[in-house]
Motif scaffolding. Structure first.
Motif, PDB file in Angstrom:
ATOM      1  N   VAL A   8       0.797  -1.227   0.000  1.00  0.00           N
ATOM      2  CA  VAL A   8       0.000   0.000   0.000  1.00  0.00           C
ATOM      3  C   VAL A   8       0.830   1.278   0.000  1.00  0.00           C
ATOM      4  N   LEU A  11      -0.061   4.304   4.790  1.00  0.00           N
ATOM      5  CA  LEU A  11      -1.485   4.484   5.103  1.00  0.00           C
ATOM      6  C   LEU A  11      -1.706   5.641   6.079  1.00  0.00           C
ATOM      7  N   ASN A  13      -2.535   8.684   5.347  1.00  0.00           N
ATOM      8  CA  ASN A  13      -3.558   9.602   4.852  1.00  0.00           C
ATOM      9  C   ASN A  13      -4.936   8.932   4.931  1.00  0.00           C
ATOM     10  N   SER A  15      -7.702   9.617   3.497  1.00  0.00           N
ATOM     11  CA  SER A  15      -8.380   9.458   2.205  1.00  0.00           C
ATOM     12  C   SER A  15      -7.836   8.228   1.465  1.00  0.00           C
ATOM     13  N   LYS A  16      -6.568   7.900   1.654  1.00  0.00           N
ATOM     14  CA  LYS A  16      -6.008   6.701   1.040  1.00  0.00           C
ATOM     15  C   LYS A  16      -6.600   5.450   1.695  1.00  0.00           C
ATOM     16  N   CYS A  17      -6.773   5.491   3.008  1.00  0.00           N
ATOM     17  CA  CYS A  17      -7.400   4.365   3.718  1.00  0.00           C
ATOM     18  C   CYS A  17      -8.817   4.131   3.202  1.00  0.00           C
ATOM     19  N   ALA A  19     -10.030   5.005   0.250  1.00  0.00           N
ATOM     20  CA  ALA A  19      -9.970   4.509  -1.133  1.00  0.00           C
ATOM     21  C   ALA A  19      -9.650   3.019  -1.156  1.00  0.00           C
ATOM     22  N   ILE A  20      -8.753   2.575  -0.302  1.00  0.00           N
ATOM     23  CA  ILE A  20      -8.416   1.151  -0.215  1.00  0.00           C
ATOM     24  C   ILE A  20      -9.627   0.357   0.236  1.00  0.00           C
TER      25      ILE A  20
END
Length: 71
Positions: A8, A11, A13, A15-17, A19-20
């Motif tokens: 990944v 992690l 951020n 917003s990245k969490c 999105a994942i």
């Protein structure tokens, strides 16, 4: 049985969490392995954000400085 392993690349951020989580939720996986999380102490709230309702448990290995980290 569905198993997913994902590098990944951090992690930190939220917003990245999220999105994942959106990618993983429809897959209905049984085992998830996240590498290179770059986290040293995630909270239970973090796991709810990434895993949503499908995550029933986890094991965590801390990152060292800016490297590593496994969930």
């Amino acid at each position: 049985m569905k198993i997913v392993s994902w590098n990944v690349r951090g992690l930190g951020n939220p917003s990245k969490c999220h999105a994942i989580s959106l990618v993983l939720l429809p897959l209905k996986i049984d085992i998830l392995f996240l590498q290179e999380t770059k986290l040293d102490d995630p909270s239970p709230n973090f796991f709810r954000l990434v895993g949503g309702s499908f995550l029933s448990g986890w094991t965590f290995v801390k990152a060292i400085d800016t490297r590593g980290g496994l969930i």
